[in-house]
Enzyme design. Structure first.
Site, mmCIF file in Angstrom:
data_model
loop_
_atom_site.group_PDB
_atom_site.id
_atom_site.type_symbol
_atom_site.label_atom_id
_atom_site.label_comp_id
_atom_site.label_asym_id
_atom_site.label_seq_id
_atom_site.Cartn_x
_atom_site.Cartn_y
_atom_site.Cartn_z
ATOM 1 N N ASP A 360 0.836 -1.206 0.000
ATOM 2 C CA ASP A 360 0.000 0.000 0.000
ATOM 3 C C ASP A 360 0.875 1.261 0.000
ATOM 4 O O ASP A 360 2.068 1.224 -0.346
ATOM 5 C CB ASP A 360 -0.955 -0.053 1.204
ATOM 6 C CG ASP A 360 -2.277 0.640 0.942
ATOM 7 O OD1 ASP A 360 -2.317 1.880 1.030
ATOM 8 O OD2 ASP A 360 -3.266 -0.049 0.657
ATOM 9 N N ARG A 437 -5.804 16.442 3.154
ATOM 10 C CA ARG A 437 -4.848 15.368 3.508
ATOM 11 C C ARG A 437 -3.439 15.744 3.061
ATOM 12 O O ARG A 437 -2.686 14.930 2.550
ATOM 13 C CB ARG A 437 -5.245 14.034 2.862
ATOM 14 C CG ARG A 437 -4.790 12.831 3.689
ATOM 15 C CD ARG A 437 -4.800 11.534 2.895
ATOM 16 N NE ARG A 437 -4.522 10.394 3.739
ATOM 17 C CZ ARG A 437 -3.963 9.271 3.321
ATOM 18 N NH1 ARG A 437 -3.645 9.125 2.056
ATOM 19 N NH2 ARG A 437 -3.750 8.302 4.134
ATOM 20 N N LYS A 470 -3.935 -1.121 -6.846
ATOM 21 C CA LYS A 470 -4.976 -0.434 -6.063
ATOM 22 C C LYS A 470 -4.872 1.051 -6.398
ATOM 23 O O LYS A 470 -3.859 1.686 -6.108
ATOM 24 C CB LYS A 470 -4.747 -0.682 -4.573
ATOM 25 C CG LYS A 470 -5.744 0.015 -3.663
ATOM 26 C CD LYS A 470 -5.513 -0.394 -2.208
ATOM 27 C CE LYS A 470 -6.355 0.408 -1.243
ATOM 28 N NZ LYS A 470 -6.008 0.142 0.154
ATOM 29 N N ASP A 472 -6.006 4.576 -5.678
ATOM 30 C CA ASP A 472 -6.627 5.319 -4.583
ATOM 31 C C ASP A 472 -6.882 6.767 -4.996
ATOM 32 O O ASP A 472 -6.328 7.266 -6.000
ATOM 33 C CB ASP A 472 -5.682 5.250 -3.366
ATOM 34 C CG ASP A 472 -6.393 5.440 -2.043
ATOM 35 O OD1 ASP A 472 -7.558 5.849 -2.041
ATOM 36 O OD2 ASP A 472 -5.753 5.180 -0.992
ATOM 37 N N MET A 473 -7.679 7.469 -4.221
ATOM 38 C CA MET A 473 -7.981 8.887 -4.470
ATOM 39 C C MET A 473 -8.472 9.460 -3.137
ATOM 40 O O MET A 473 -9.577 9.140 -2.715
ATOM 41 C CB MET A 473 -9.070 8.973 -5.548
ATOM 42 C CG MET A 473 -9.295 10.317 -6.164
ATOM 43 S SD MET A 473 -10.335 11.406 -5.208
ATOM 44 C CE MET A 473 -11.948 10.689 -5.344
ATOM 45 N N CYS A 520 -10.388 2.750 -5.310
ATOM 46 C CA CYS A 520 -10.478 3.100 -3.893
ATOM 47 C C CYS A 520 -10.526 4.618 -3.825
ATOM 48 O O CYS A 520 -9.945 5.297 -4.670
ATOM 49 C CB CYS A 520 -9.229 2.564 -3.184
ATOM 50 S SG CYS A 520 -9.054 3.075 -1.475
ATOM 51 N N ASP A 542 -12.909 2.226 4.603
ATOM 52 C CA ASP A 542 -11.773 2.054 5.521
ATOM 53 C C ASP A 542 -12.248 1.489 6.857
ATOM 54 O O ASP A 542 -11.428 1.156 7.707
ATOM 55 C CB ASP A 542 -11.075 3.397 5.773
ATOM 56 C CG ASP A 542 -10.106 3.739 4.644
ATOM 57 O OD1 ASP A 542 -9.826 2.851 3.821
ATOM 58 O OD2 ASP A 542 -9.644 4.894 4.587
HETATM 59 C C1 DGJ Z 1 -7.082 5.287 1.847
HETATM 60 C C2 DGJ Z 1 -7.424 3.862 1.575
HETATM 61 O O1 DGJ Z 1 -8.794 3.646 1.744
HETATM 62 C C3 DGJ Z 1 -6.608 2.962 2.490
HETATM 63 O O2 DGJ Z 1 -6.963 1.626 2.278
HETATM 64 C C4 DGJ Z 1 -5.146 3.196 2.229
HETATM 65 O O3 DGJ Z 1 -4.817 2.759 0.952
HETATM 66 C C5 DGJ Z 1 -4.808 4.669 2.413
HETATM 67 N N1 DGJ Z 1 -5.687 5.507 1.643
HETATM 68 C C6 DGJ Z 1 -3.385 4.930 2.026
HETATM 69 O O4 DGJ Z 1 -3.097 6.260 2.031
#
Ligand code: DGJ
Length: 704
Positions: A360, A437, A470, A472-473, A520, A542
């Site tokens: 991750d 963030r 994966k 993410d955003m 995600c 999460d």
């Molecule tokens: C948010 C995701 O939902 C988590 O699973 C993880 O990947 C974090 N971001 C990492 O910054």
């Protein structure tokens, strides 16, 4: 099936359990006559006489008052329909009056291939009805795609400038559905980070109920979905109408009941921050909406949507295929890892029988916490000596595949990428950007930015043996402007941003068809059918707490298949809630989706490791049900002390039941849970209890 009945100038559309009927009245209005339970074609003259003609006659005689009584297929502004419009077109003289009249239609096999936007992929039959604006040189194509074996009806609208002047599209919703007011309730899924998709049912009342996102993504707070429920609608009975989008950007959905007996449900791209310049000869395509009619409550609505998304939205190469059972290091290490820590997880994970290790956030740039490094997609060799190759090699030695986390749309102000290209982040000169963030959003309306991110990701994905990504955003958009757009086109920014995301997703998934992509967004912050077109599964939340997760997955299952939900078992006390729940419970809840683990297996006891192994073995045994079966929600975690869902195979030979007692009750009464969806004439063996009973008994009496 779609038929045009020339004598009545009527369109008769039907799917598995519904009919949708429209006709063109003497004044050229395209009026809706019926959407709901199946009706006979022979009754169309009755519908015209009973529903359509009275308002047409009134409109003809009084010449405007009655448009509000009319069930329109596209609401127009400024000609006596005082409800919210579906499409608003602004001309160079400042006027925006429209009146849409039928001009022609065509019927085609298949679903429209909407370039640049996710859409239903295959099969069906499409009706395109062209309306022209009596007040401007504009045409609208209203698309309706039906599938004989489905209760989902896909709709969208294309706006075409047929004149010489440039016009501005101020609003271009995807559909308008005018129904007779049956005193509907509206169901929506609201939420927040770690509290995604909570069902809420309220009255609509008179006036407008508006559900929307203005975040540049579908978001957590209000889901891009609404259902109108008739008063007797429950999980298992009564009629309801759903609407969701194959779209991931800012949306709006409105339900409006007027004083003339009509309820209008419509939606599409959020018009608040939207405008689109349409030059002569150009067209604008609104995203697709998926309407669904269920005559038998919310359970049937969910099953229809789940089947449809698996069959027509998700990439067919993955829709029904085994999903990688992953172990992800996020909650095990957060940003604090090196080879030694990762290798310990990988070595232990191999004994649990998971198939993929996912690395991750934190493997790149200067990324030791959330404050820096995004955009610098170069391995941090201080943390990972030997780079990704060493981690991949360790996975291989343990018989595991390797997956990697990216957040392609973002950049940290403290990153080499930002220092080199500060203008690549979304910003408005003179305004301090909001840093969510501790990160900024890259301007995905710019091709140079997108090309850079594509190339850098391509390099990593082609140089390493990666089988899983994966994507993410982790923040939403602010300062919605781009220097790449002229002032009069700034209203296009938010939609162009999501088109950019789709473009990158399309390029990467085409370039690496063998890589499995999971979407995600800070948990489930961009969980929608648009993302599911590119990524077969999405991280649900999460919040992996065994109690909370049951609620989140219940809400999510209302309109998505179980296979769309990525669901992991995490450690206890839970990192989000501090609650401790049994590992068995966490495993059972995570088995109602694409299962996986999000913990440090080295910290598990021998007994817990055994339990994980048997959970994974059991999961492999029922995975085909999760991927292909029908979901029945039996006991709501919002309404009782028990969560219970079951999945039944299409041939009804097998079923999988998961239950969770949510609240410990002393001296609790015995409750019998009636099963659903079984074939009453079959005999079933309940594997866990080694008992047999007929489907009829299990459905009518149930299990304790
Ligand atoms: C948010 C995701 O939902 C988590 O699973 C993880 O990947 C974090 N971001 C990492 O910054």
């Amino acid at each position: 099936m779609i038929e045009y009945i020339q004598s009545e100038r009527a369109f008769y559309l039907s799917g598995q359990n519904y009919s949708y009927v429209m006709y063109v009245d003497a004044l050229g209005n395209l009026q809706n006559l019926h959407y709901g339970a199946k009706i006979e074609k022979a009754d169309i003259p009755y519908l015209i006489e009973e529903i359509g003609e009275p308002v047409t006659r009134e409109l003809h005689d009084l010449n405007f008052f009655s448009r509000e009584r009319m069930r329109c297929e596209c609401g127009a502004y400024g000609r006596g329909d005082y409800r919210e419009s579906t499409v608003i077109l602004k001309r160079s003289d400042g006027g925006a009056i429209s009146e849409f009249r039928y001009v022609r239609h065509i019927l085609q096999d298949g679903a429209p291939n909407i370039k640049g936007l996710p859409h239903a992929r295959s099969g069906g039959q499409t009706l395109a009805v062209t309306l022209c604006d009596a007040c401007s040189d504009t045409e609208l194509d209203l698309h309706y795609t039906v599938w004989d074996d489905s209760d989902v009806l896909a709709r969208n609208i294309v706006v075409r400038n047929t004149g010489k002047e440039t016009l501005t599209v101020k609003k271009a919703f995807s559909f308008c559905l005018d129904l007779p007011n049956r005193n509907y309730k509206i169901l929506q899924l609201h939420g927040a980070w770690t509290r995604e998709r909570t069902p809420e049912i309220t009255d609509i009342g008179h006036g407008v109920v508006r559900l929307q996102s203005m975040r540049g993504a579908s978001g957590f707070e209000v889901h891009p979905f609404a259902a109108l429920l008739e008063r007797d609608c429950t999980e298992t009975q009564g009629a309801c109408y759903g609407a969701q989008f194959v779209y991931s950007g800012s949306f709006a959905l409105t339900a409006e009941t007027n004083s003339y007996g009509n309820t209008r449900l419509q939606g599409g791209i959020n018009d608040t921050q939207f405008s689109w310049e349409l030059c002569a000869g150009e067209s604008f395509t609104a995203p697709q909406a998926l309407l669904c009619y269920s005559p038998q409550g919310l359970g049937a609505l969910s099953r229809a949507y789940a089947d449809f998304i698996r069959e027509h939205i998700v990439n067919p190469a993955y829709a029904y295929k085994h999903r990688p059972i992953v172990i992800n290091n996020w909650e095990a290490t957060y940003f604090d890892f090196d080879n030694e820590k990762l290798f310990a997880i990988i070595d232990e994970a191999a004994h649990l029988d998971v198939d993929t290790f996912v690395l991750d956030d934190g493997w790149f740039g200067k990324r030791n916490d959330a404050s820096s490094g995004l955009g610098d997609w170069f391995v941090n060799e201080q943390k990972l000596s030997g780079g990704l190759k060493a981690v991949v090699e360790r996975c291989k030695q343990n018989g595991l595949r390797f997956g990697l986390w990216f957040e392609p749309e973002m950049v940290s102000p403290d990153s080499d990428l930002y220092r080199a290209h500060p203008d690549w982040a979304i910003h408005k000169k003179g305004i301090e950007p909001i840093v969510g963030r501790k990160q900024l959003v890259l301007d995905f309306t710019r091709k140079d930015v997108m090309d850079y991110i594509f190339e850098i990701m391509r390099k990593i994905l082609s140089e390493n043996d990666i089988s899983y990504v994966k994507w993410d955003m982790n923040r939403f958009i602010t300062e919605c402007t781009s220097e790449s757009l002229p002032p009069h086109r700034q209203g296009e920014f938010v939609h162009r941003y999501i088109l950019g995301v789709y473009d990158l997703a399309e390029r990467l998934t085409n370039e690496f068809p063998q890589i499995f992509f999971e979407g995600c967004a800070s948990g489930g912050g961009r969980f929608d059918a648009g993302m599911l077109y590119y990524f077969p599964q999405l991280w649900t939340s999460d919040n992996t707490d065994g109690y909370e997760r049951a609620r989140i997955q219940w809400g999510t299952s209302l309109i998505y298949p179980l296979s769309a939900m990525s669901c992991h078992v995490s450690a206890c006390p839970n990192h989000q809630t501090g609650r401790t729940t049994p590992l068995r419970t966490r495993g059972a809840i995570a088995s109602l989706g694409a299962t996986g683990y999000e913990l440090n297996p080295a910290l598990l006891s021998a007994e817990e490791k055994d339990l994980c192994r048997s959970q994974i073995a059991e999961y492999k045994n029922i995975e085909d049900l999760i991927l292909c079966g029908d979901l029945y929600r039996l006991s709501s975690p919002f309404e009782s002390d028990y969560f219970c869902e079951m999945v039944v195979s299409k041939d009804k030979n097998r079923a999988y039941v998961v239950g969770e007692q949510l609240r410990a009750l002393p001296n609790s009464p015995v409750e019998y849970l009636r099963l659903h969806g079984l074939d009453e004439s079959k005999t079933y063996r309940i594997a866990e209890y080694n008992k047999t009973a007929s489907g009829k008994t299990l459905v009518s009496i149930g299990v304790a």
